[in-house]
Design an enzyme around this catalytic site. Structure first.
Site, short mmCIF file in Angstrom:
data_model
loop_
_atom_site.label_atom_id
_atom_site.label_comp_id
_atom_site.label_asym_id
_atom_site.label_seq_id
_atom_site.Cartn_x
_atom_site.Cartn_y
_atom_site.Cartn_z
N SER A 57 0.83 -1.20 0.00
CA SER A 57 0.00 0.00 0.00
C SER A 57 0.86 1.25 0.00
CB SER A 57 -0.89 -0.01 1.25
OG SER A 57 -1.50 1.25 1.45
N TYR A 81 -2.75 0.25 10.02
CA TYR A 81 -2.91 -0.46 8.74
C TYR A 81 -1.63 -0.36 7.92
CZ TYR A 81 -4.06 -1.07 3.83
OH TYR A 81 -4.03 -1.46 2.51
N LYS A 85 1.42 -3.26 6.67
CA LYS A 85 1.95 -3.44 5.31
C LYS A 85 3.47 -3.30 5.31
CE LYS A 85 -1.91 -4.10 3.03
NZ LYS A 85 -2.20 -5.36 2.30
#
Length: 269
Positions: A57, A81, A85
């Site tokens: 991402s 989040y 990643k």
């Protein structure tokens, strides 16, 4: 699956993906995304499968990185989040460092929009959508009263957040190019998958209205925790090394999203 099939490579899409939810429930994200990937790598290693394309991402980039973002910029995610990643990227790099036969592609997605042109495959989120386009289409189809725009005080041309929106079909083609490259090479490589152009939330709303003729009422609310003001890609590396570039524009994303939603007003149900 690995016992029953002759698997040559893995494309790893699995993971929770809401920035706001990750801020509220970080342990859920670390457990699912990071530990799930560790288990996957253990199974791959056990069965001698050492080629992987990972759905990373743009959130792995640091808050101080100035767009357009390039793959060699400092990394430093600003929400749980994004940190999951980034942790997974590090895990996969360590796998290659420990065994040079591992071949890893890290695809840093920007903001996927759209649906398949046929109208048969689209995005059908559970509950209130976390992503912009399904929220817009659900308002357009009458499923929701109005769109919530999170923040209007960012330092952008209209005060709303700016993102690099990429058609999901272009994104899928990027995976094919990445897989083709890694079937014959080893090592670790990261690529941005984006268009190189940033649009604000209100730009997307206006484009959707122009493309579909549907009026989208909206209300301005507070910023979501963990969001940044501006984020868009420099996709040059993917163009040079993967022979990949986005071919669809924002109007295509809006038209295809609406085509899916109007043909499936209640989603897959």
């Amino acid at each position: 699956m690995f016992c029953e099939n002759d698997i040559e490579a893995v494309i790893h899409f699995a993971g929770l993906k809401s920035v706001a939810e990750s801020v509220a429930m970080p342990l859920k994200y670390y457990h699912n995304n990071v530990i799930g990937t560790i288990v996957l790598c253990e199974v791959m290693q056990k069965h001698g499968v050492k080629k992987i394309v990972f759905s990373s991402s743009a959130t792995v980039y640091g808050a101080n990185d100035v767009p357009p973002l390039t793959e060699d910029m400092p990394l430093g995610a600003v929400n749980p989040y994004g940190r999951t990643k980034l942790m997974i990227e590090d895990i996969l790099r360590d796998m290659h460092a420990s065994d040079s036969e591992w071949s890893v592609v890290l695809l840093r997605y920007f903001n996927p929009l759209g649906a398949h042109k046929s109208g048969k495959i689209g995005e059908d989120p559970n509950d209130i959508p976390n992503n912009l386009m399904p929220y817009i289409t659900q308002v357009a189809v009458g499923k929701r009263e109005k769109l919530s725009v999170y923040g209007s005080d960012y330092e952008t041309h209209d005060g709303t957040g700016v993102r690099d929106y990429i058609h999901v079909v272009d994104l899928a083609k990027g995976h094919i190019r990445a897989l083709e490259k890694k079937m014959s090479t080893s090592g670790v490589a990261a690529y941005n998958l984006g268009t190189g152009t940033g649009y604000s939330v209100l730009d997307v709303v206006k484009s959707f209205e122009q493309a579909t003729g549907c009026k989208i009422p909206y209300v301005i609310t507070g910023r979501r925790p963990g969001d940044v003001a501006i984020c868009y890609a420099d996709p040059t590396k993917a163009s040079l090394e993967l022979d990949w570039r986005a071919s669809k524009g924002l109007g295509d994303m809006c038209k295809d999203s609406w085509n899916w939603q109007k043909n499936n007003p209640n989603g897959y149900d």
